[in-house]
Scaffold this motif. Structure first.
Motif, PDB file in Angstrom:
ATOM      1  N   ARG A  66       0.815  -1.219   0.000  1.00 34.39           N
ATOM      2  CA  ARG A  66       0.000   0.000   0.000  1.00 34.39           C
ATOM      3  C   ARG A  66       0.847   1.267   0.000  1.00 34.39           C
ATOM      4  NH1 ARG A  66      -4.674  -1.619   4.467  1.00 34.39           N
ATOM      5  NH2 ARG A  66      -5.464  -3.471   3.360  1.00 34.39           N
ATOM      6  N   SER A  97       3.802   1.514  -1.615  1.00 36.53           N
ATOM      7  CA  SER A  97       4.796   1.417  -2.688  1.00 36.53           C
ATOM      8  C   SER A  97       4.751   2.648  -3.584  1.00 36.53           C
ATOM      9  CB  SER A  97       4.551   0.156  -3.511  1.00 36.53           C
ATOM     10  OG  SER A  97       3.215   0.115  -3.977  1.00 36.53           O
ATOM     11  N   PRO A 149       5.312   4.794  -7.448  1.00 36.44           N
ATOM     12  CA  PRO A 149       4.523   4.806  -8.685  1.00 36.44           C
ATOM     13  C   PRO A 149       4.853   3.662  -9.639  1.00 36.44           C
ATOM     14  CG  PRO A 149       6.169   6.563  -8.684  1.00 36.44           C
ATOM     15  CD  PRO A 149       6.156   5.990  -7.309  1.00 36.44           C
ATOM     16  N   GLN A 206       2.998   0.622  -8.494  1.00 35.59           N
ATOM     17  CA  GLN A 206       1.598   0.821  -8.845  1.00 35.59           C
ATOM     18  C   GLN A 206       1.376   0.606 -10.341  1.00 35.59           C
ATOM     19  OE1 GLN A 206      -0.688   1.157  -6.629  1.00 35.59           O
ATOM     20  NE2 GLN A 206       0.609   1.533  -4.847  1.00 35.59           N
ATOM     21  N   ARG A 248       1.247  -3.112 -10.994  1.00 37.70           N
ATOM     22  CA  ARG A 248      -0.038  -3.689 -10.615  1.00 37.70           C
ATOM     23  C   ARG A 248      -1.090  -3.427 -11.700  1.00 37.70           C
ATOM     24  NH1 ARG A 248      -0.108  -1.595  -6.163  1.00 37.70           N
ATOM     25  NH2 ARG A 248       0.570  -3.376  -4.899  1.00 37.70           N
ATOM     26  N   GLN A 249      -1.119  -2.211 -12.231  1.00 31.15           N
ATOM     27  CA  GLN A 249      -2.108  -1.878 -13.246  1.00 31.15           C
ATOM     28  C   GLN A 249      -1.815  -2.584 -14.572  1.00 31.15           C
ATOM     29  OE1 GLN A 249      -2.788   2.314 -13.660  1.00 31.15           O
ATOM     30  NE2 GLN A 249      -4.030   2.100 -15.510  1.00 31.15           N
TER      31      GLN A 249
END
Length: 434
Positions: free
Chosen positions: A239, A241, A243, A246, A249-250
């Motif tokens: 939570r 981390s 960019p 992120q 993940r996306q």
């Protein structure tokens, strides 16, 4: 007393006159005038230091004059100079020293200061505020006025990223996430990264269009990404981390789906029998610039980055002055930008009487909205009719229907009049929805 009312790291220099020796030599060496000299004489500078007061902290080392740096950036753009060339011009050109009210022996600044100033300029809405100030001074000088003719056009802006295939992109985003975690909390990778991971993600990936064993690479990259994300989640770093994690993940959601056994599987297009791929407006094209998007214009131009929309005056009795700059995602259609352009021009008091655009901006609802809300006549070619009926001459096309915007009625070729109206409503219309 003056410094107590201003941020201590800013030393205002507003109201300073051009040194007499600088002015005398500038006049003698440029009898016909120069751009920098004209800016100083006609506008007394585009900005003053007090306009930048909220850009700087209340304590710290005194900085250079932001009004001078902003003027250098403008002259740099006008003359097409690099940062090094602009810094050299400040040291050597008498016109630059005159424009910034500098002594002849003033050494200027290092070229890196200009890049730092532009980074500061990109925060929040500072660039837009700076343009407002410049246009206000130009308006006071009579160089730009309201209700003239203006034009808008767009151009593509390339993101500073490499073109990567989907497999290269997934491998690179895993590598970028590993580097981000290693720089923030390297101890989290002690139990995860081994020699095999070092060989796979130790350097920027370059697989080419036809990599060897693509299926094996796809599965290996997907499994590594899942292991990395699960490892970070177990250690409480998921939570908090950065960019790039992120982005990983996306991009996993965009390129993989889980099968019945919970294993990651490569996504394919629906026409190929797959689960489908996200639209280009949602697809990340680089872990280093997650806002850049892929777009195509016709069959010729394709790029990864953004779109820039420039509006300028084009009246025959005045100079061409840029009145608005808008940057949007590459996938944003030009017509959707027109209302926001008119809103900003209205705030600046620089709405045109006639707005010239190309076919990308001429959607009928937005043309009607510009006339109704801002009394602006948008002139430009309407887009052609791409339907099959139009090309074959079969059936009725939209060109066969008569649209009466005043009465909010549409008449078909057989004379039937529509009973309802869906679209932009005049604010004074009795049928407008409440």
């Amino acid at each position: 007393m003056w410094l107590s009312r201003c941020p201590l790291s800013l030393r205002p220099r507003s109201g300073e006159q051009v040194p007499s020796l600088t002015a005398r030599i500038a006049r003698a060496s440029n009898p016909g005038g120069a751009t920098a000299i004209w800016v100083r004489d006609r506008l007394d500078g585009l900005w003053c230091d007090e306009d930048f007061a909220d850009w700087y902290p209340r304590d710290g080392r005194p900085g250079l004059s932001p009004a001078q740096l902003a003027t250098v950036c403008v002259l740099q753009f006008l003359l097409g100079l690099s940062d090094r060339q602009a810094a050299e011009a400040v040291r050597c050109r008498i016109g630059f020293k005159y424009a910034m009210a500098m002594e002849l022996d003033d050494p200027g600044c290092h070229h890196s200061v200009l890049a730092d100033f532009r980074d500061r300029l990109g925060e929040d809405d500072r660039a837009d505020r700076l343009l407002d100030l410049a246009l206000a001074r130009l308006k006071e000088a009579g160089l730009v006025r309201e209700r003239t003719t203006q034009r808008t056009d767009s151009t593509h802006v390339l993101a500073a990223v490499r073109d990567l295939t989907r497999l290269e992109l997934l491998t690179e985003v895993v590598r970028a996430a590993l580097e981000e975690v290693a720089s923030i909390a390297p101890h989290l990778l002690d139990e995860l990264v081994d020699e095999e991971w070092g060989r796979r993600y130790g350097r920027p990936v370059r697989l080419g269009k036809n990599p060897t064993k693509p299926t094996t690479r796809i599965l290996a990259t997907g499994n590594d990404a899942v292991r990395l994300l699960e490892h970070l989640y177990r250690h409480g770093a998921g939570r908090t981390s950065g960019p790039r994690v992120q982005a990983l993940r996306q991009m996993m959601v965009q390129n993989y789906h889980r099968d019945a056994a919970g294993k990651p599987c490569w996504r394919t297009a629906e026409k190929e029998g797959g689960t489908g791929l996200p639209s280009s407006s949602r697809t990340i094209v680089s872990p280093y610039d997650t806002t850049a998007r892929y777009a195509r214009h016709g069959h010729i131009i394709s790029w990864k980055g953004f779109s820039a929309h420039l509006t300028e005056t084009c009246a025959p009795d005045g100079p061409n002055v840029i009145t608005d700059v808008a940057t949007t995602a590459a996938t944003t259609h030009d017509s959707k930008v027109l209302p926001s352009i008119h809103a900003r021009l209205a705030r600046r008091g620089l709405l045109p009487a006639e707005h010239l655009v190309d076919a990308g901006y001429t959607s009928l609802p937005h043309l009607e909205q510009a006339t109704r809300e801002h009394q602006v006549t948008v002139s430009g070619p309407l887009r052609g009719n791409p339907t099959r009926q139009h090309h074959r001459g079969e059936g009725f096309t939209r060109d066969d229907f008569h649209i009466d915007y005043d009465r909010q009625q549409v008449t078909c070729p057989q004379g039937q009049v529509s009973a309802g109206w869906h679209g932009p409503y005049p604010t004074s219309s009795p049928t407008a929805p409440r």
